[in-house]
Design a protein around this motif. Structure first.
Motif, short mmCIF file in Angstrom:
data_model
loop_
_atom_site.label_atom_id
_atom_site.label_comp_id
_atom_site.label_asym_id
_atom_site.label_seq_id
_atom_site.Cartn_x
_atom_site.Cartn_y
_atom_site.Cartn_z
N UNK A 120 -1.76 2.25 4.52
CA UNK A 120 -0.41 2.82 4.46
C UNK A 120 0.55 2.08 5.41
N UNK A 121 0.42 0.77 5.46
CA UNK A 121 1.36 -0.07 6.23
C UNK A 121 2.21 -0.88 5.25
N UNK A 122 3.45 -1.13 5.62
CA UNK A 122 4.34 -1.96 4.82
C UNK A 122 4.75 -3.19 5.61
N UNK A 123 4.69 -4.36 4.97
CA UNK A 123 5.20 -5.59 5.55
C UNK A 123 6.66 -5.71 5.14
N UNK A 124 7.56 -5.84 6.12
CA UNK A 124 8.99 -5.94 5.80
C UNK A 124 9.59 -7.28 6.22
N UNK A 125 8.82 -8.10 6.93
CA UNK A 125 9.25 -9.46 7.29
C UNK A 125 8.05 -10.39 7.26
N UNK A 126 8.31 -11.66 7.00
CA UNK A 126 7.26 -12.67 7.12
C UNK A 126 7.22 -13.11 8.58
N UNK A 127 6.12 -12.85 9.27
CA UNK A 127 6.06 -13.03 10.73
C UNK A 127 5.26 -14.28 11.10
N UNK A 128 5.80 -15.44 10.79
CA UNK A 128 5.12 -16.70 11.08
C UNK A 128 4.91 -16.86 12.58
N UNK A 162 1.50 -4.89 -2.29
CA UNK A 162 2.62 -5.60 -2.89
C UNK A 162 3.54 -6.18 -1.82
N UNK A 163 3.71 -5.44 -0.71
CA UNK A 163 4.56 -5.95 0.37
C UNK A 163 3.92 -7.17 1.04
N UNK A 164 2.59 -7.18 1.14
CA UNK A 164 1.90 -8.34 1.71
C UNK A 164 2.05 -9.56 0.80
N UNK A 165 2.01 -9.33 -0.51
CA UNK A 165 2.12 -10.41 -1.47
C UNK A 165 3.56 -10.94 -1.55
N UNK A 166 4.53 -10.04 -1.64
CA UNK A 166 5.92 -10.43 -1.87
C UNK A 166 6.65 -10.79 -0.58
N UNK A 174 10.63 1.34 -0.57
CA UNK A 174 9.78 1.33 -1.76
C UNK A 174 10.53 0.73 -2.95
N UNK A 175 11.80 1.11 -3.12
CA UNK A 175 12.58 0.53 -4.22
C UNK A 175 12.77 -0.96 -4.03
N UNK A 176 13.03 -1.37 -2.80
CA UNK A 176 13.25 -2.79 -2.49
C UNK A 176 12.00 -3.61 -2.81
N UNK A 177 10.82 -3.09 -2.47
CA UNK A 177 9.57 -3.81 -2.70
C UNK A 177 9.17 -3.75 -4.17
N UNK A 178 9.29 -2.58 -4.78
CA UNK A 178 8.77 -2.38 -6.15
C UNK A 178 9.77 -2.86 -7.21
N UNK A 189 -6.47 3.80 -6.72
CA UNK A 189 -5.43 3.34 -5.80
C UNK A 189 -4.16 4.15 -6.00
N UNK A 190 -3.62 4.67 -4.89
CA UNK A 190 -2.40 5.46 -4.94
C UNK A 190 -1.17 4.56 -4.79
N UNK A 191 -0.02 5.15 -5.10
CA UNK A 191 1.22 4.36 -5.13
C UNK A 191 1.50 3.69 -3.79
N UNK A 192 1.44 4.44 -2.68
CA UNK A 192 1.80 3.86 -1.39
C UNK A 192 0.80 2.79 -0.95
N UNK A 193 -0.46 2.89 -1.43
CA UNK A 193 -1.46 1.87 -1.12
C UNK A 193 -1.17 0.58 -1.89
N UNK A 194 -0.81 0.75 -3.14
CA UNK A 194 -0.39 -0.42 -3.94
C UNK A 194 0.84 -1.06 -3.34
N UNK A 195 1.79 -0.22 -2.86
CA UNK A 195 3.02 -0.72 -2.28
C UNK A 195 2.74 -1.57 -1.04
N UNK A 196 1.75 -1.16 -0.25
CA UNK A 196 1.36 -1.93 0.94
C UNK A 196 0.89 -3.33 0.54
#
Length: 359
Positions: free
Chosen positions: A205-213, A130-134, A346-350, A121-128
């Motif tokens: 390689x997607x990032x979640x930046x908002x919780x979209x209820x 992590x963004x889903x989790x956080x 990335x800094x904000x998520x990680x 797993x590469x960094x940006x994949x882990x970041x994706x």
């Protein structure tokens, strides 16, 4: 004489009546009890089918007037088959107008990733993930793969109890037809995963930046990937029973074009489904267009500004080097001092810290 003649006529009539009654009262065939039971079963099955699956005659199918792109991209046999399936699903009570949201979310808050023939797993994949989790506050994150994930970045997230690895073999054909591109197997698998579980599919390689209820209060949500409004299959959301996903998969059976990169993934479902049957899914204007690359890799915009525009971002990570000459292999160290929008996110998520670190 007249009295004798009348007597004879009356007698003949009585005989005819008796013979007729005898013939009509006799069964023409004999039916054993087992035959009676069999006939009763068949009758029940037919009744069941008629009450649960309404068939719509071809002459009663009414669709929108096809667009020019429809005639160009959608073959007649495909249009006919999809129209018939759509109207039968509609007649049997399936939700075909998804523009009105429900009171509560109905799409499960479960995230899905499909990873075939790749372990580390590469960094940006882990970041994706992590963004889903956080940020997305996922209830579960499923990784569907034939290779167990490995590496330091997998170690960073694997202990989260919401992480689930699902063993899944990649398709070897597209419904019996050979691949033109190996990635087409992943395109099909993501549809099948959502039809099985429901939830939210993201490319790696997607990032979640908002919780979209709010988006999850529909049966199906898709995004557009280009100015031509093609469906973007890097982000898909749906309930297991939604009509769009069922018909989307059916298009692969009806007309798989192995030599065309994005025909089945984006073009055909756009013209055959979304344009032709408004309301079959909600098209959200998420950050998955190619223009996002400039925002991410060339600009240095704040997290707040980015979040005010989109819920999900597609990084186009494999395209940034030749498109915007960004050849950095990003990791948890070099994002600390890099100045662009991606590094801020990335800094904000990680690190929970948007601003660059002191060099």
């Amino acid at each position: 004489m007249p009295s004798k003649l009348q007597f004879l006529i009356t007698l003949v009539c009585l005989v005819i009546i008796i013979i007729t009654l005898t013939l009509t009262s006799r069964p023409t065939t004999s039916i054993s009890r087992s035959d009676e039971h069999s006939i009763e079963e068949k009758s029940l099955r037919i009744t069941h089918v008629q009450t649960t699956e309404k068939k719509v005659p071809d002459e009663k199918l009414v669709d929108l007037v096809p667009t020019e792109k429809f005639h160009e991209k959608v073959k007649p046999h495909v249009a006919k088959a999809i129209s018939k399936m759509y109207h039968e699903l509609k007649a049997n009570g399936s939700i075909i107008n998804d523009l009105i949201s429900t009171k509560e979310p109905i799409i499960p808050n479960i995230y899905h990733y499909v990873r075939f023939n790749q372990s580390e797993m590469r960094f940006h994949e882990m970041l994706s993930i992590m963004s889903a989790l956080k940020i997305g506050k996922a209830d579960k994150v499923y990784i569907h793969t034939n290779y167990p994930p490995t590496g330091m970045y997998w170690d960073k997230i694997k202990k989260d109890p919401r992480m689930v690895v699902v063993e899944r073999e990649p398709p070897t054909t597209i419904f019996g037809k050979p691949f033109g591109w190996v990635q087409h197997g992943s395109d099909l698998a993501r549809i099948q995963v959502l039809r099985e579980y429901g939830g939210i599919y993201l490319d790696n390689d997607c990032l979640v930046v908002n919780e979209f209820v709010g988006l999850r209060k529909h049966h199906c949500v898709v995004s557009k990937s280009s100015e031509e409004r093609h469906l973007g299959n890097m982000v898909l959301m749906g309930t297991p029973d939604c009509v769009f996903l069922k018909l989307y998969e059916e298009l692969y059976k009806l007309d798989y074009q192995r030599d065309l990169w994005y025909f089945n993934g984006g073009e055909l479902p756009q013209y055959a489904l979304l344009d032709q049957y408004p309301g079959i899914a909600v098209m959200a204007d998420e950050g998955v267009q190619q223009g996002m690359m400039y925002w991410l890799w060339r600009l240095d915009r704040s997290v707040e500004e980015t979040r005010s525009k989109w819920n999900i971002l597609h990084l186009f990570y494999g395209h940034k080097d030749y498109t915007y000459h960004d050849t950095i292999n990003y990791n948890h160290t070099n994002i600390r001092t890099t100045h662009n929008t991606f590094a801020r996110l990335a800094r904000w998520i990680y690190y929970d810290h948007e601003q660059p670190f002191a060099e």
